[in-house]
Design a protein around this motif. Structure first.
Motif, PDB file in Angstrom:
ATOM      1  N   SER A 172     -11.486   6.191   5.135  1.00 30.66           N
ATOM      2  CA  SER A 172     -12.200   6.013   3.771  1.00 30.66           C
ATOM      3  C   SER A 172     -13.735   5.836   4.577  1.00 30.66           C
ATOM      4  O   SER A 172     -14.816   6.084   3.677  1.00 30.66           O
ATOM      5  CB  SER A 172     -11.753   5.015   2.945  1.00 30.66           C
ATOM      6  OG  SER A 172     -10.624   5.272   2.223  1.00 30.66           O
ATOM      7  N   TYR A 173     -14.005   5.183   5.482  1.00 30.99           N
ATOM      8  CA  TYR A 173     -15.179   4.835   6.342  1.00 30.99           C
ATOM      9  C   TYR A 173     -15.211   5.005   7.601  1.00 30.99           C
ATOM     10  O   TYR A 173     -13.929   5.068   8.435  1.00 30.99           O
ATOM     11  CB  TYR A 173     -15.441   3.653   5.606  1.00 30.99           C
ATOM     12  CG  TYR A 173     -14.696   2.471   6.216  1.00 30.99           C
ATOM     13  CD1 TYR A 173     -14.725   1.831   7.230  1.00 30.99           C
ATOM     14  CD2 TYR A 173     -13.766   2.047   5.267  1.00 30.99           C
ATOM     15  CE1 TYR A 173     -13.564   0.671   7.943  1.00 30.99           C
ATOM     16  CE2 TYR A 173     -12.721   1.099   5.632  1.00 30.99           C
ATOM     17  CZ  TYR A 173     -12.782   0.412   6.831  1.00 30.99           C
ATOM     18  OH  TYR A 173     -11.937  -0.453   7.233  1.00 30.99           O
ATOM     19  N   ARG A 219     -12.703   9.090   1.290  1.00 27.51           N
ATOM     20  CA  ARG A 219     -13.154   8.284   0.145  1.00 27.51           C
ATOM     21  C   ARG A 219     -13.672   9.097  -1.116  1.00 27.51           C
ATOM     22  O   ARG A 219     -13.427   8.790  -2.204  1.00 27.51           O
ATOM     23  CB  ARG A 219     -14.277   7.276   0.564  1.00 27.51           C
ATOM     24  CG  ARG A 219     -14.459   6.187  -0.520  1.00 27.51           C
ATOM     25  CD  ARG A 219     -15.689   5.177   0.090  1.00 27.51           C
ATOM     26  NE  ARG A 219     -15.290   4.482   1.153  1.00 27.51           N
ATOM     27  CZ  ARG A 219     -16.319   3.833   1.602  1.00 27.51           C
ATOM     28  NH1 ARG A 219     -17.701   3.441   0.894  1.00 27.51           N
ATOM     29  NH2 ARG A 219     -16.081   3.031   2.575  1.00 27.51           N
ATOM     30  N   ALA A 236     -19.327   6.488   4.047  1.00 28.62           N
ATOM     31  CA  ALA A 236     -18.262   7.098   3.341  1.00 28.62           C
ATOM     32  C   ALA A 236     -17.857   8.353   4.143  1.00 28.62           C
ATOM     33  O   ALA A 236     -18.824   9.246   4.381  1.00 28.62           O
ATOM     34  CB  ALA A 236     -18.431   7.024   1.903  1.00 28.62           C
ATOM     35  N   THR A 294     -18.582   0.313   7.361  1.00 28.76           N
ATOM     36  CA  THR A 294     -17.965   0.216   6.039  1.00 28.76           C
ATOM     37  C   THR A 294     -18.897   1.032   4.928  1.00 28.76           C
ATOM     38  O   THR A 294     -18.554   1.537   3.848  1.00 28.76           O
ATOM     39  CB  THR A 294     -17.517  -1.109   5.226  1.00 28.76           C
ATOM     40  OG1 THR A 294     -18.584  -1.735   5.395  1.00 28.76           O
ATOM     41  CG2 THR A 294     -16.362  -1.500   6.280  1.00 28.76           C
ATOM     42  N   SER A 326      -8.979   2.867   7.562  1.00 30.43           N
ATOM     43  CA  SER A 326      -9.805   3.632   8.501  1.00 30.43           C
ATOM     44  C   SER A 326      -9.113   4.046   9.656  1.00 30.43           C
ATOM     45  O   SER A 326      -8.351   3.144  10.012  1.00 30.43           O
ATOM     46  CB  SER A 326     -11.397   2.903   8.744  1.00 30.43           C
ATOM     47  OG  SER A 326     -12.056   3.523   9.643  1.00 30.43           O
ATOM     48  N   THR A 352      -8.251   1.310   0.886  1.00 27.81           N
ATOM     49  CA  THR A 352      -9.276   1.961   1.774  1.00 27.81           C
ATOM     50  C   THR A 352      -8.669   1.548   3.049  1.00 27.81           C
ATOM     51  O   THR A 352      -8.476   0.464   3.526  1.00 27.81           O
ATOM     52  CB  THR A 352     -10.576   1.385   1.737  1.00 27.81           C
ATOM     53  OG1 THR A 352     -10.600  -0.002   1.733  1.00 27.81           O
ATOM     54  CG2 THR A 352     -10.946   1.855   0.032  1.00 27.81           C
TER      55      THR A 352
END
Length: 839
Positions: A349-350, A366, A362, A359, A269, A267
């Motif tokens: 992802s976030y 993701r 989403a 976080t 970002s 994950t």
């Protein structure tokens, strides 16, 4: 035909002139550096540049019949590695081969960088010119396409920036839809298919773009049979073209599974502000970036955000707004969907905004990873989605400019387009810092060429850092095979030789190697393996970033060649490590630590540390670095000395800055001090509270060595005259094992001095006299020296029992075989550890 081409060139000469000038401006000073033959200079610092130069070298060998295209044993020699999953850019390699016949490698690489951006711009011009029918506005769109190519941060690898095939694919699809000619569908499939030879990421994102575009067109044309016929032609041609690239991947299912799973589960970002701020722009970076401050949640300290990878440009955003307001929105819809889709995926992802991570929010990345892991789970970094942003950004900006200038005369349209091009050049300008390679850094190659060996095979150090790709370039200069490289999604398989050799594994783990009592057999065996496989020299690159503690391996090894950039050692001379470690004058000072290093019962391990009270003065920094490397397999080394009546601590290792931390976080502590030193003992009792003294030796000169073990364990585990030692085939080393039992409990204590990186478990099994399994217990073992397993045996009936131990990989369940050191007995599955009698 000749007059037709001449007419086309006259009509589009503005593009042929202005695009190269724009590319030169936004990449300055790359262009003048091409004509500087005195210095080896590359326009980018990112290490992928060395890999792309190696591509050309390897492809040339393959064309000459001296190498396989999708396999090499020049890296990870002698094992070799598959190149099927390696990001080789075949068109770039072929052009490098051609250009290197007339100019140097650095000039060829820099020139191709500029030509790639020009190719992108010309491709974008072809698409936008077909959509808008205005050559000056199309020129503006082409400039946006070239300038917004994701290279501002320095990532200019050809497999990421060669995206000109994407607008060509969409151009031919659009022409097929409007003209109903199957040849355009075939050309679209060909452009999409050959993208597989540029880069798998560009190919995958190109297919997503084509899929969205075709889907949007299908909403209007799905009733027409010709539309589906053309789509079938497109898919067929694309598949037939790209299969030549993907067949080497598909033919090995085991490798494919490993490669596909290598990035799943990650994950990442990226900050929303990256779309709106280009921090390293010399004119606008401070203006737009200065007010933005982010804080770390833990201590509220200010963090400088590097917004530089996904900039959209304010002029483009303004023009996109104009297009949305002034143009028919149905015509813009495919481009808006593509832009929003990839811009959202680019965020990761976030949600992250101004350095603050949310976080719990989403993002599409993701959601798509969870829904379609086989595709989206393998996009290694969200930055790659920027590839899909550039084309719709350029098209929508051009639509907006056309809408603003719709009723303006031709002269005004030309001037405004040129003005907008200047603004784009200013907004997207990021000076190229580049990297210079000094000729002296490769001078050792000329020395190697004079060595008497028939074949030279190298081990380059340091290992395990990004700059290891520089060793690829060195191979293009001299053709010498070497033991390391980058493996691209097949790391475990490619690194098998390194992990199986004790010396290479230690260096890869950033540990210095010294011939101590516990390591002498492993060093000897590893060295003989390397020599037997033809390796001749170790080259330590002093100027390349890495863990230089490993350089203390060669503290006493004679140098065969040395300059300010490298030190070269003959591999055969590494036997000097075992013959002279701790005996020369360089190790005579602070003899207590030198004696401790040669003491057989002082063994390394996680959770084992060394505390030195001798002498009552400091060790100079260089020598302490040597001792830190000498004891790098221990958790930590502390040396105490008295200064102005106060104890001062010298430290190595992570997290053990004082005696209290040492006492709380270790299972075994070795103490060495001078028995006649009045300052030696203060603090020692505090350091070993909760520990038992297990062993003490007094050496010549009064140096005393003591071992202490935490009271949870028996002294017999670490201080035994006949330890039960087992060498496992995966590199794990069990130094001793104790079995104790009473009426209710069976306890087994284990002492490990080496464990593999992967999580492993031990299975303890109790068998009765008939050979039937009576009890069993499995437990994961951590990376610690001592371990204790307890089984409740109160339910067992009276009788004789046999206790066995199995070591296996926690993730795969693979059982590890090994050898009992005392008698050399091999076992494939279980190891019998003790007999137990129940009354």
């Amino acid at each position: 035909m000749r007059f037709r081409i001449a007419g086309w060139l006259r009509n589009h000469r503005h593009v042929l002139l202005i695009v190269p000038l724009v590319v030169i401006a936004i990449t300055w000073p790359t262009f003048p550096r091409i004509f500087d033959s005195d210095e080896f200079w590359l326009h980018v610092r990112h290490h992928d540049k060395w890999l792309r130069i190696w591509d050309a070298w390897h492809v040339e060998k393959a064309l000459a019949g001296h190498a396989e295209l999708y396999y090499t044993d020049f890296i990870f020699h002698p094992q070799g590695t598959s190149l099927a999953f390696y990001a080789m850019v075949v068109p770039h390699a072929l052009l490098m081969i051609a250009l290197e016949t007339i100019i140097s490698a650095d000039d060829a690489y820099n020139l191709l960088f500029l030509l790639i951006l020009c190719f992108n711009a010309f491709s974008g011009y072809a698409l936008i010119g077909h959509l808008i029918k205005d050559k000056w506005i199309s020129l503006f769109g082409a400039v946006v396409f070239a300038a917004a190519t994701p290279f501002p941060s320095g990532q200019t690898a050809p497999d990421i920036i060669t995206i000109g095939t994407l607008p060509l694919t969409i151009h031919f699809i659009h022409r097929f839809v409007s003209e109903r000619r199957l040849r355009f569908a075939a050309l679209a499939g060909l452009c999409a298919g050959i993208t597989a030879f540029v880069g798998v990421y560009v190919f995958a994102i190109g297919l997503m773009t084509v899929g969205i575009f075709v889907l949007m067109k299908a909403l209007s044309f799905w009733r027409q049979r010709a539309f589906w016929s053309g789509l079938l032609v497109l898919v067929s041609v694309c598949g037939l073209t790209s299969v030549l690239r993907f067949y080497p991947m598909l033919r090995d299912h085991a490798d494919l599974a490993q490669a596909v799973e290598s990035y799943q589960g990650r994950t990442r970002s990226n900050d929303v502000l990256e779309h709106f701020v280009l921090r390293n722009n010399p004119l606008t970076g401070h203006l737009f970036g200065a007010p933005l401050v982010a804080y770390d949640d833990s201590d509220r300290s200010e963090i400088r955000q590097e917004y530089k990878d996904a900039y959209l440009g304010y002029i483009n955003l303004f023009l996109i707004g104009c297009a949305f307001l002034l143009r028919p929105r149905r015509r813009l819809l495919p481009w808006i969907v593509i832009l929003l889709f990839f811009a959202a995926l680019r965020l990761g992802s976030y949600l992250t905004f101004n350095g603050i991570h949310y976080t719990d929010i989403a993002l599409p990345d993701r959601l798509l990873k969870d829904a379609f892991p086989a595709l989206f789970g393998n996009i290694g970094r969200p930055q790659y989605y920027q590839i899909g942003v550039v084309m719709p950004l350029a098209a929508l900006s051009a639509f907006g400019l056309a809408a603003l200038l719709r009723s303006k005369p031709a002269r005004s349209r030309r001037l405004v387009a040129l003005l907008c091009i200047v603004v784009v050049c200013i907004e997207f300008n990021t000076p190229r810092i580049g990297q210079t390679l000094y000729p002296q850094s490769t001078a050792f190659i000329a020395w190697l060429q004079r060595e008497p060996e028939d074949e030279i095979k190298l081990i380059h150090l340091p290992l395990g850092v990004g700059q290891v790709s520089h060793y690829y370039y060195l191979q293009t200069v001299a053709d010498y095979p070497h033991a390391n490289g980058l493996s691209s999604r097949l790391k475990a398989k490619a690194f098998r030789y390194i992990e199986g050799n004790w010396l290479l594994r230690a260096w890869y783990d950033s540990r210095s190697v010294h011939c101590l009592p516990h390591s002498r057999p492993q060093i000897t065996q590893a060295l003989e393996q390397l020599l037997g496989d033809g390796f001749t020299h170790v080259v330590f690159h002093n100027w390349i970033y890495g863990d230089f503690l490993i350089g203390h391996t060669f503290w006493q090894v004679p140098t065969a060649y040395h300059d300010e950039f490298v030190s070269v050692y003959r591999l055969n001379d590494l036997r000097y490590i075992c013959e002279h470690t701790g005996t020369s004058d360089s190790a005579a000072s602070h003899s207590d630590l030198s004696i401790l290093a040669r003491t057989p019962w002082v063994l390394p391990g996680k959770g084992s540390s060394i505390l030195s009270f001798h002498p009552s003065d400091s060790i100079d920094a260089d020598r302490f670095a040597y001792y830190s490397a000498l004891f790098s397999e221990w958790e930590s080394l502390l040396h105490l000395y008295v200064e102005d009546g106060e104890l001062v601590t010298q430290n190595s290792g992570d997290g053990y800055m004082d005696i209290s931390a040492l006492q709380n976080n270790n299972q075994v502590i070795y103490i060495t001090y001078d028995g006649g030193d009045s300052h030696a003992m203060p603090g020692s009792h505090y350091a070993v509270e909760g520990f038992d003294l297990c062993q003490r030796e007094t050496h010549e000169g009064g140096s005393i060595i003591e071992s202490y073990v935490r009271r949870d364990f028996s002294c017999a585990l670490i201080a035994s005259d006949s330890p039960f030692q087992v060498q496992y085939d995966n590199g794990a080393m069990l130094n001793n094992l104790l079995v104790q039992s009473d009426s209710d409990t069976l306890e087994i204590q284990l002492m490990w001095i080496a464990l593999p990186d992967e999580a492993h478990s031990v299975s303890l099994q109790v068998f009765d006299a008939a050979g039937d399994k009576a009890l069993g217990q499995d437990s994961v073992i951590g990376h610690i020296t001592l371990d204790r397993q307890r089984i409740d045996v109160s339910s067992l009936p009276p009788g004789d029992y046999r206790v066995k131990l199995i070591l296996y990989n926690f993730e795969t369940g693979a059982i590890v075989s090994g050898t009992v050191s005392e008698d050399g007995a091999r076992f494939d599955r279980e190891l019998t550890t003790a007999m137990m009698e129940r009354f």
